[in-house]
Design an enzyme around this catalytic site. Structure first.
Site, PDB file in Angstrom:
ATOM      1  N   CYS A   1       0.802  -1.239   0.000  1.00  0.00           N
ATOM      2  CA  CYS A   1       0.000   0.000   0.000  1.00  0.00           C
ATOM      3  C   CYS A   1       0.832   1.286   0.000  1.00  0.00           C
ATOM      4  CB  CYS A   1      -0.932   0.022   1.206  1.00  0.00           C
ATOM      5  SG  CYS A   1      -2.195  -1.234   1.107  1.00  0.00           S
TER       6      CYS A   1
HETATM    7  N1  LIG Z   1      -3.315  -5.812   1.490  1.00  0.00           N
HETATM    8  C1  LIG Z   1      -3.324  -4.646   2.123  1.00  0.00           C
HETATM    9  O1  LIG Z   1      -2.499  -4.363   2.996  1.00  0.00           O
HETATM   10  C2  LIG Z   1      -4.396  -3.626   1.800  1.00  0.00           C
HETATM   11  C3  LIG Z   1      -4.594  -2.564   2.678  1.00  0.00           C
HETATM   12  C4  LIG Z   1      -5.558  -1.584   2.391  1.00  0.00           C
HETATM   13  C5  LIG Z   1      -6.252  -1.695   1.200  1.00  0.00           C
HETATM   14  N2  LIG Z   1      -6.038  -2.725   0.344  1.00  0.00           N
HETATM   15  C6  LIG Z   1      -6.818  -2.781  -0.882  1.00  0.00           C
HETATM   16  O2  LIG Z   1      -7.734  -3.862  -0.836  1.00  0.00           O
HETATM   17  C7  LIG Z   1      -7.912  -4.395  -2.145  1.00  0.00           C
HETATM   18  C8  LIG Z   1      -7.632  -5.888  -2.114  1.00  0.00           C
HETATM   19  O3  LIG Z   1      -6.313  -6.076  -1.657  1.00  0.00           O
HETATM   20  P1  LIG Z   1      -5.790  -7.495  -1.179  1.00  0.00           P
HETATM   21  O4  LIG Z   1      -4.452  -7.252  -0.587  1.00  0.00           O
HETATM   22  O5  LIG Z   1      -6.814  -8.213  -0.370  1.00  0.00           O
HETATM   23  O6  LIG Z   1      -5.635  -8.231  -2.600  1.00  0.00           O
HETATM   24  P2  LIG Z   1      -5.409  -9.783  -2.878  1.00  0.00           P
HETATM   25  O7  LIG Z   1      -4.799  -9.869  -4.219  1.00  0.00           O
HETATM   26  O8  LIG Z   1      -4.738 -10.442  -1.719  1.00  0.00           O
HETATM   27  O9  LIG Z   1      -6.910 -10.370  -2.936  1.00  0.00           O
HETATM   28  C9  LIG Z   1      -7.837  -9.996  -3.897  1.00  0.00           C
HETATM   29  C10 LIG Z   1      -8.634 -11.226  -4.311  1.00  0.00           C
HETATM   30  O10 LIG Z   1      -9.684 -10.827  -5.191  1.00  0.00           O
HETATM   31  C11 LIG Z   1      -9.902 -11.902  -6.092  1.00  0.00           C
HETATM   32  N3  LIG Z   1     -10.670 -11.431  -7.242  1.00  0.00           N
HETATM   33  C12 LIG Z   1     -10.264 -10.624  -8.250  1.00  0.00           C
HETATM   34  N4  LIG Z   1     -11.293 -10.382  -9.099  1.00  0.00           N
HETATM   35  C13 LIG Z   1     -12.363 -11.045  -8.612  1.00  0.00           C
HETATM   36  C14 LIG Z   1     -13.706 -11.207  -9.038  1.00  0.00           C
HETATM   37  N5  LIG Z   1     -14.169 -10.619 -10.142  1.00  0.00           N
HETATM   38  N6  LIG Z   1     -14.532 -11.978  -8.311  1.00  0.00           N
HETATM   39  C15 LIG Z   1     -14.087 -12.591  -7.178  1.00  0.00           C
HETATM   40  N7  LIG Z   1     -12.818 -12.471  -6.719  1.00  0.00           N
HETATM   41  C16 LIG Z   1     -11.965 -11.710  -7.426  1.00  0.00           C
HETATM   42  C17 LIG Z   1      -8.505 -12.376  -6.434  1.00  0.00           C
HETATM   43  O11 LIG Z   1      -8.523 -13.696  -6.935  1.00  0.00           O
HETATM   44  C18 LIG Z   1      -7.816 -12.268  -5.055  1.00  0.00           C
HETATM   45  O12 LIG Z   1      -7.854 -13.477  -4.331  1.00  0.00           O
HETATM   46  C19 LIG Z   1      -6.990  -3.593  -3.062  1.00  0.00           C
HETATM   47  O13 LIG Z   1      -7.717  -2.530  -3.625  1.00  0.00           O
HETATM   48  C20 LIG Z   1      -5.969  -3.036  -2.111  1.00  0.00           C
HETATM   49  O14 LIG Z   1      -5.427  -1.822  -2.562  1.00  0.00           O
HETATM   50  C21 LIG Z   1      -5.127  -3.715   0.626  1.00  0.00           C
END
Ligand SMILES: NC(=O)c1ccc[n+]([C@@H]2O[C@H](COP(=O)([O-])OP(=O)(O)OC[C@H]3O[C@@H](n4cnc5c(N)ncnc54)[C@H](O)[C@@H]3O)[C@@H](O)[C@H]2O)c1
Length: 445
Positions: free
Chosen positions: A269
């Site tokens: 992030c």
């Molecule tokens: N990881 C962090 O520290 C964090 C912190 C704050 C915000 N975020 C935000 O949260 C969001 C997700 O981050 P994350 O780290 O959980 O990502 P991640 O890649 O770990 O998980 C996202 C999941 O979404 C799934 N996915 C994608 N398209 C899909 C669909 N159409 N239907 C169903 N599933 C689908 C993927 O297969 C994946 O498993 C991002 O926007 C990120 O910027 C992440």
């Protein structure tokens, strides 16, 4: 109340588990079959403290499916937590996965009679929720956002390694809402799911989107400021960055949190949010220098550590890197300073031996360049001529002191986080970065 969670990754699976632990019935979906199968087998799809415990204890209230439309149609509120990766050319977040999910979400809403609330939890650029996301939702669901369809932007403020704790005890719940009904409903969910009573800030979409990246970029500015102080302290005999930041942070206008001079920030992030913030400012014709300077100082930190290593490494000895995860308690190596240092040392032809309690497998996959890894921190210290502490894993405080002992020339330890006990100085030259000593010649015995 029934909830669906689209995307069961690092953020989505903890959110689903926390909701289930508070009595909500949760249906999760993911494109990744392994994540769906894991949830249905009662197994945490990702590594995160307490996640397995919650999923195991509340299996009866959480299940997963590949059928997004069915998950949406069977629930009252849907949270979308899919990736919004940075566009390499512009630095802006891509909404492609969020928009991609809207077709099936819309199909699910079409099957429902009553009210549905859609919550965008993924981090998006300001203007997205009320712009192309709302348009795609309305197009696919055949409904207008309003009396029967609510829309909220509701990002989480969590850190990997403490996601469950941060979700149970947040400082703030941030809600960008289409209308009061949507915001009220979401606030109700959080009043049931939080262990504390966080401040709830409700506003329009664009203010919430801007607040989310402003929080992260303000924190990164603070980190880069502390690192700028550490760089000065490296070069200023007698200076100690901890003494200075602790005194500076006592001023209530500033505060001590994240004001710790060490090395750069990493992870999924902070680096990208800062770049996106700069891109947003530029796209609007506003000045972006503060975001750009924060990012430039962050990129410089690896070179600063490399300079300290090269100034002290004699001959062709191997360099031990302790810590490859971007922070303790996670295996994530995205934008990790430890991994970046390994890359730079390999560029210079150095032999690298690395240890990390959780991140070795991912680090090898991501770097795709050969470097030696060992099974314990003590082995890393024993094998290397010089060791650098890049991640402040608590176990590094307890490395047996005899591992630092050499017959003949003393070894050097460069400790970016000042975690190695001072008593180790009996056996090795310990250089605490940020304490006015980084460029001095090592003590000779
Ligand atoms: N990881 C962090 O520290 C964090 C912190 C704050 C915000 N975020 C935000 O949260 C969001 C997700 O981050 P994350 O780290 O959980 O990502 P991640 O890649 O770990 O998980 C996202 C999941 O979404 C799934 N996915 C994608 N398209 C899909 C669909 N159409 N239907 C169903 N599933 C689908 C993927 O297969 C994946 O498993 C991002 O926007 C990120 O910027 C992440």
């Amino acid at each position: 109340m029934k909830l669906s969670v689209i995307g069961l990754g690092k953020l989505g699976s903890p959110l689903a588990a926390v909701f289930a632990s508070k009595g909500f019935e949760v249906i999760g979906t993911d494109l990744n079959s392994k994540y769906v199968e894991a949830i249905n087998a009662g197994v945490a799809p990702v590594d995160e403290p307490r996640l397995q415990e919650l999923i195991g204890a509340h299996r009866d209230r959480i299940r997963a499916t590949h059928d997004v439309a069915d998950a949406v149609a069977s629930t009252d509120i849907t949270f979308v937590i899919v990736p919004t990766p940075s566009d390499a050319a512009t630095g802006r977040f891509s909404n492609a996965a969020v928009l991609g999910a809207m077709e099936a979400v819309g199909a699910g809403i079409r099957r429902k009679e009553g009210y549905h609330l859609l919550v965008i939890t993924s981090t998006v650029m300001p203007g997205s929720t009320g712009g192309e996301i709302r348009a795609a939702l309305e197009r696919h669901s055949g409904r207008k956002v309003g009396p029967t369809l609510g829309l909220c932007y509701n990002p989480e403020f969590i850190a990997l390694g403490s996601v469950v704790r941060d979700m149970l005890q947040p400082d703030m719940i941030l809600i960008g809402e289409s209308d009061a009904r949507a915001g009220d409903l979401l606030e109700q969910v959080y009043s049931a799911s939080c262990d504390n009573r966080p401040v709830v800030r409700r506003m329009n979409f664009v203010n919430a989107e801007l607040t989310k990246i402003s929080v992260n970029t303000f924190v990164t500015t603070k980190i880069s400021y502390a690192n700028m102080l550490a760089d000065i302290c490296d070069r200023l005999p007698g200076a100690d960055v901890d003494v200075v930041t602790q005194a500076v942070g006592t001023d209530s206008r500033i505060g001590k949190k994240y004001l710790r001079g060490a090395i750069g920030y990493g992870g999924p992030c902070f680096p990208r949010d800062n770049v996106a913030f700069g891109a947003l400012a530029r796209s609007l014709g506003a000045r972006a220098e503060l975001a750009e300077a924060t990012d430039a100082l962050n990129r410089y930190q690896v070179e600063r550590v490399l300079g300290a290593v090269e100034a002290r490494l004699t001959g062709s000895g191997s360099v031990g890197v302790l810590g490859l995860a971007y922070k303790p308690d996670t295996s994530v190596v995205e934008e990790s300073q430890g991994l970046a240092l390994v890359g730079r040392l390999l560029d210079l032809g150095r032999h690298v031996v690395a240890y990390d309690p959780m991140a070795l497998t991912l680090a090898r996959m991501v770097l795709r360049r050969p470097f030696e890894t060992v099974a314990t921190a003590a082995d890393c210290v024993r094998t290397a001529s010089l060791v650098v502490v890049m991640t402040p894993w608590p176990e590094f405080r307890d490395i047996p002191e005899d591992a630092f002992h050499r017959t003949g020339a003393r070894m050097t330890v460069i400790d970016c986080w000042r975690v190695i006990p001072k008593s180790v100085a009996r056996f090795a030259d310990v250089v605490y970065l940020g304490q006015g000593v980084a460029r001095r010649e090592p003590a000779r015995t």
